[in-house]
Design a protein around this motif. Structure first.
Motif, PDB file in Angstrom:
ATOM      1  N   LEU A   1     -30.990 -81.508  34.090  1.00  0.00           N
ATOM      2  CA  LEU A   1     -30.656 -80.650  32.857  1.00  0.00           C
ATOM      3  C   LEU A   1     -29.332 -81.220  32.233  1.00  0.00           C
ATOM      4  O   LEU A   1     -29.075 -80.977  31.024  1.00  0.00           O
ATOM      5  CB  LEU A   1     -30.143 -79.207  33.705  1.00  0.00           C
ATOM      6  CG  LEU A   1     -31.492 -78.401  33.992  1.00  0.00           C
ATOM      7  CD1 LEU A   1     -31.237 -77.302  35.093  1.00  0.00           C
ATOM      8  CD2 LEU A   1     -32.054 -77.950  32.773  1.00  0.00           C
ATOM      9  N   ASN A   2     -28.543 -81.611  32.964  1.00  0.00           N
ATOM     10  CA  ASN A   2     -27.203 -82.157  32.323  1.00  0.00           C
ATOM     11  C   ASN A   2     -27.654 -83.460  31.386  1.00  0.00           C
ATOM     12  O   ASN A   2     -26.858 -83.465  30.223  1.00  0.00           O
ATOM     13  CB  ASN A   2     -26.184 -82.786  33.414  1.00  0.00           C
ATOM     14  CG  ASN A   2     -24.806 -82.783  32.831  1.00  0.00           C
ATOM     15  OD1 ASN A   2     -24.510 -81.721  32.418  1.00  0.00           O
ATOM     16  ND2 ASN A   2     -24.095 -84.020  33.045  1.00  0.00           N
TER      17      ASN A   2
ATOM     18  N   ALA B   1     -30.184 -83.601  29.847  1.00  0.00           N
ATOM     19  CA  ALA B   1     -30.900 -82.882  28.503  1.00  0.00           C
ATOM     20  C   ALA B   1     -29.790 -82.246  27.654  1.00  0.00           C
ATOM     21  O   ALA B   1     -29.541 -82.385  26.426  1.00  0.00           O
ATOM     22  CB  ALA B   1     -31.801 -82.047  29.004  1.00  0.00           C
ATOM     23  N   PHE B   2     -28.736 -81.829  28.446  1.00  0.00           N
ATOM     24  CA  PHE B   2     -27.493 -81.109  27.745  1.00  0.00           C
ATOM     25  C   PHE B   2     -26.885 -82.237  27.065  1.00  0.00           C
ATOM     26  O   PHE B   2     -26.558 -82.063  25.835  1.00  0.00           O
ATOM     27  CB  PHE B   2     -26.772 -80.447  28.854  1.00  0.00           C
ATOM     28  CG  PHE B   2     -25.166 -80.248  28.384  1.00  0.00           C
ATOM     29  CD1 PHE B   2     -24.978 -79.159  27.395  1.00  0.00           C
ATOM     30  CD2 PHE B   2     -24.203 -80.976  28.906  1.00  0.00           C
ATOM     31  CE1 PHE B   2     -23.834 -79.115  26.917  1.00  0.00           C
ATOM     32  CE2 PHE B   2     -22.928 -80.949  28.376  1.00  0.00           C
ATOM     33  CZ  PHE B   2     -22.777 -79.984  27.487  1.00  0.00           C
TER      34      PHE B   2
ATOM     35  N   LEU C   1     -28.633 -83.073  23.855  1.00  0.00           N
ATOM     36  CA  LEU C   1     -28.493 -82.037  22.731  1.00  0.00           C
ATOM     37  C   LEU C   1     -27.070 -82.111  22.248  1.00  0.00           C
ATOM     38  O   LEU C   1     -26.796 -81.993  21.011  1.00  0.00           O
ATOM     39  CB  LEU C   1     -28.938 -80.572  23.143  1.00  0.00           C
ATOM     40  CG  LEU C   1     -30.390 -80.568  23.581  1.00  0.00           C
ATOM     41  CD1 LEU C   1     -30.693 -79.309  24.193  1.00  0.00           C
ATOM     42  CD2 LEU C   1     -30.984 -80.488  22.054  1.00  0.00           C
TER      43      LEU C   1
ATOM     44  N   LEU D   1     -34.179 -78.425  20.177  1.00  0.00           N
ATOM     45  CA  LEU D   1     -34.427 -78.069  21.350  1.00  0.00           C
ATOM     46  C   LEU D   1     -35.843 -77.406  21.269  1.00  0.00           C
ATOM     47  O   LEU D   1     -36.025 -76.357  20.569  1.00  0.00           O
ATOM     48  CB  LEU D   1     -33.631 -77.192  22.088  1.00  0.00           C
ATOM     49  CG  LEU D   1     -34.348 -76.507  23.391  1.00  0.00           C
ATOM     50  CD1 LEU D   1     -34.239 -77.679  24.517  1.00  0.00           C
ATOM     51  CD2 LEU D   1     -33.176 -75.511  24.118  1.00  0.00           C
TER      52      LEU D   1
ATOM     53  N   SER E   1     -39.122 -75.909  23.227  1.00  0.00           N
ATOM     54  CA  SER E   1     -39.621 -75.340  24.500  1.00  0.00           C
ATOM     55  C   SER E   1     -40.973 -75.022  24.666  1.00  0.00           C
ATOM     56  O   SER E   1     -41.553 -74.299  23.764  1.00  0.00           O
ATOM     57  CB  SER E   1     -38.677 -73.994  24.950  1.00  0.00           C
ATOM     58  OG  SER E   1     -39.020 -73.567  26.291  1.00  0.00           O
TER      59      SER E   1
ATOM     60  N   TYR F   1     -34.550 -71.927  32.075  1.00  0.00           N
ATOM     61  CA  TYR F   1     -33.853 -73.163  31.917  1.00  0.00           C
ATOM     62  C   TYR F   1     -33.626 -73.696  30.437  1.00  0.00           C
ATOM     63  O   TYR F   1     -32.515 -74.012  29.902  1.00  0.00           O
ATOM     64  CB  TYR F   1     -34.520 -74.464  32.491  1.00  0.00           C
ATOM     65  CG  TYR F   1     -34.596 -74.480  33.873  1.00  0.00           C
ATOM     66  CD1 TYR F   1     -33.872 -74.622  35.022  1.00  0.00           C
ATOM     67  CD2 TYR F   1     -35.894 -73.851  34.342  1.00  0.00           C
ATOM     68  CE1 TYR F   1     -34.040 -74.432  36.258  1.00  0.00           C
ATOM     69  CE2 TYR F   1     -36.296 -73.511  35.749  1.00  0.00           C
ATOM     70  CZ  TYR F   1     -35.268 -74.078  36.767  1.00  0.00           C
ATOM     71  OH  TYR F   1     -35.271 -73.651  37.971  1.00  0.00           O
TER      72      TYR F   1
ATOM     73  N   LEU G   1     -29.896 -74.111  28.378  1.00  0.00           N
ATOM     74  CA  LEU G   1     -29.450 -75.289  27.431  1.00  0.00           C
ATOM     75  C   LEU G   1     -29.169 -74.496  26.009  1.00  0.00           C
ATOM     76  O   LEU G   1     -28.404 -74.816  25.262  1.00  0.00           O
ATOM     77  CB  LEU G   1     -30.633 -76.120  27.408  1.00  0.00           C
ATOM     78  CG  LEU G   1     -30.987 -76.800  28.309  1.00  0.00           C
ATOM     79  CD1 LEU G   1     -32.232 -77.723  28.286  1.00  0.00           C
ATOM     80  CD2 LEU G   1     -29.859 -78.012  28.512  1.00  0.00           C
ATOM     81  N   GLU G   2     -29.630 -73.637  25.670  1.00  0.00           N
ATOM     82  CA  GLU G   2     -29.340 -72.554  24.453  1.00  0.00           C
ATOM     83  C   GLU G   2     -27.998 -72.324  24.499  1.00  0.00           C
ATOM     84  O   GLU G   2     -27.147 -72.502  23.341  1.00  0.00           O
ATOM     85  CB  GLU G   2     -30.396 -71.529  24.177  1.00  0.00           C
ATOM     86  CG  GLU G   2     -31.603 -71.602  23.866  1.00  0.00           C
ATOM     87  CD  GLU G   2     -32.346 -70.336  23.449  1.00  0.00           C
ATOM     88  OE1 GLU G   2     -33.169 -70.566  22.410  1.00  0.00           O
ATOM     89  OE2 GLU G   2     -32.372 -69.449  24.082  1.00  0.00           O
TER      90      GLU G   2
ATOM     91  N   CYS H   1     -25.576 -75.274  24.525  1.00  0.00           N
ATOM     92  CA  CYS H   1     -25.267 -76.333  23.280  1.00  0.00           C
ATOM     93  C   CYS H   1     -25.462 -75.366  22.136  1.00  0.00           C
ATOM     94  O   CYS H   1     -25.081 -75.911  20.849  1.00  0.00           O
ATOM     95  CB  CYS H   1     -26.482 -77.174  23.078  1.00  0.00           C
ATOM     96  SG  CYS H   1     -26.765 -78.248  24.500  1.00  0.00           S
TER      97      CYS H   1
END
Length: 283
Positions: free
Chosen positions: A133-134, A136-137, A140, A148, A150, A170, A174-175, A178
């Motif tokens: 997850l980090n 991907a963060f 972005l 992004l 989904s 999840y 991220l929304e 970011c």
């Protein structure tokens, strides 16, 4: 009972929680009577499309599993998010960083993934680790205009051992981190339903969506102009009735809505007598 069912020419069926519960050593357990219900729908002359947000396997592998569970289904009958996302990525020249299940990765084999300029998130299951997850963060947050995508936005789903967090939880993380709004490919996005309707060749008012999710199945279909039915299997919870919908029929004891030929209504008592079927319609 309302007479709108007489205009129905096509059925969109959700899969997980409607036809079977996923998980377990055999890959899932069919819901009693569901395989027979599919056969009856097909025999009735109704057009049928399987409309799923499944993103833990390629369509080919997913259909192979369902066939092994006794369902009459082919890849050509399934509308799923990953192929739709691939078309979008190609059209827009996007190179995805993938946060998806390992078994879904082959769907993206033909895409350039070097130096990614977007993130695609699906139901990654065990791949939803802090590290992934980090990563991907970081992809972005490093973009001037983050993109992004989904593959659905479900909150949770049911497997044989209980409820599981879905991709939407999840996606929202991220929304928030970011300050970006995800583009949803899959239910409840209107273009996803419109694609399924186009593949069946029916108008929204001629179709009914059958699902276990009050938001993504029922709400999404209604926003597209369709009628929708919620089954009390899968993730269904009585507490999830929203004020924007009302119960049109409380309980249906026979499958009157599903098996309709051009001039007659064919009823049958299967799919656990459909004693737990609800039709929801917008106020």
């Amino acid at each position: 009972m309302a007479a709108w069912w007489r205009a129905v020419r096509g059925v969109l069926l959700d899969i997980s929680g409607v036809l079977y519960d996923s998980g377990g050593d055999g890959g899932g357990t069919p819901i009693a009577g569901s395989a027979e219900a599919v056969r009856r729908i097909k025999a009735s002359g109704l057009k049928l499309r399987f409309c799923t947000n499944e993103t833990q396997a390629t369509r080919e592998k997913f259909v192979e599993k369902l066939q092994g569970l006794g369902f009459d289904i082919s890849v050509a009958e399934v509308t799923a998010p990953a192929p739709a996302a691939c078309r979008i990525l190609k059209e827009r020249g996007l190179r995805p960083h993938l946060l998806v299940h390992n078994d879904l990765v082959p769907e993206f084999a033909e895409l350039d993934k070097a130096n990614p300029n977007c993130v695609v998130i699906g139901d990654a299951a065990e791949n939803f680790t802090y590290a992934n997850l980090n990563e991907a963060f970081r992809v972005l947050i490093g973009m001037e205009k983050p993109v992004l995508i989904s593959l659905g936005r479900g909150r949770y789903y049911k497997e044989t051992d209980g409820l599981k967090l879905d991709v939407g939880a999840y996606m929202k993380a991220l929304e928030y981190a970011c300050d970006v709004e995800a583009e949803v490919v899959g239910k409840p996005a209107k273009p996803f339903f419109e694609s399924a309707l186009a593949e069946m060749g029916v108008l929204p008012q001629q179709a009914v969506m059958i699902g276990d999710d009050i938001v993504n199945d029922v709400g999404g279909a209604q926003q597209c102009g369709m009628r929708a039915v919620q089954v009390r299997t899968g993730k269904y919870r009585n507490s999830e009735l929203f004020p924007g919908w009302r119960i049109e029929w409380a309980v249906i004891t026979a499958c009157k809505i599903l098996v309709i030929s051009k001039e007659r209504l064919d009823t049958f008592n299967s799919w656990q007598q459909l004693s737990s079927l609800q039709s929801m319609t917008a106020l």
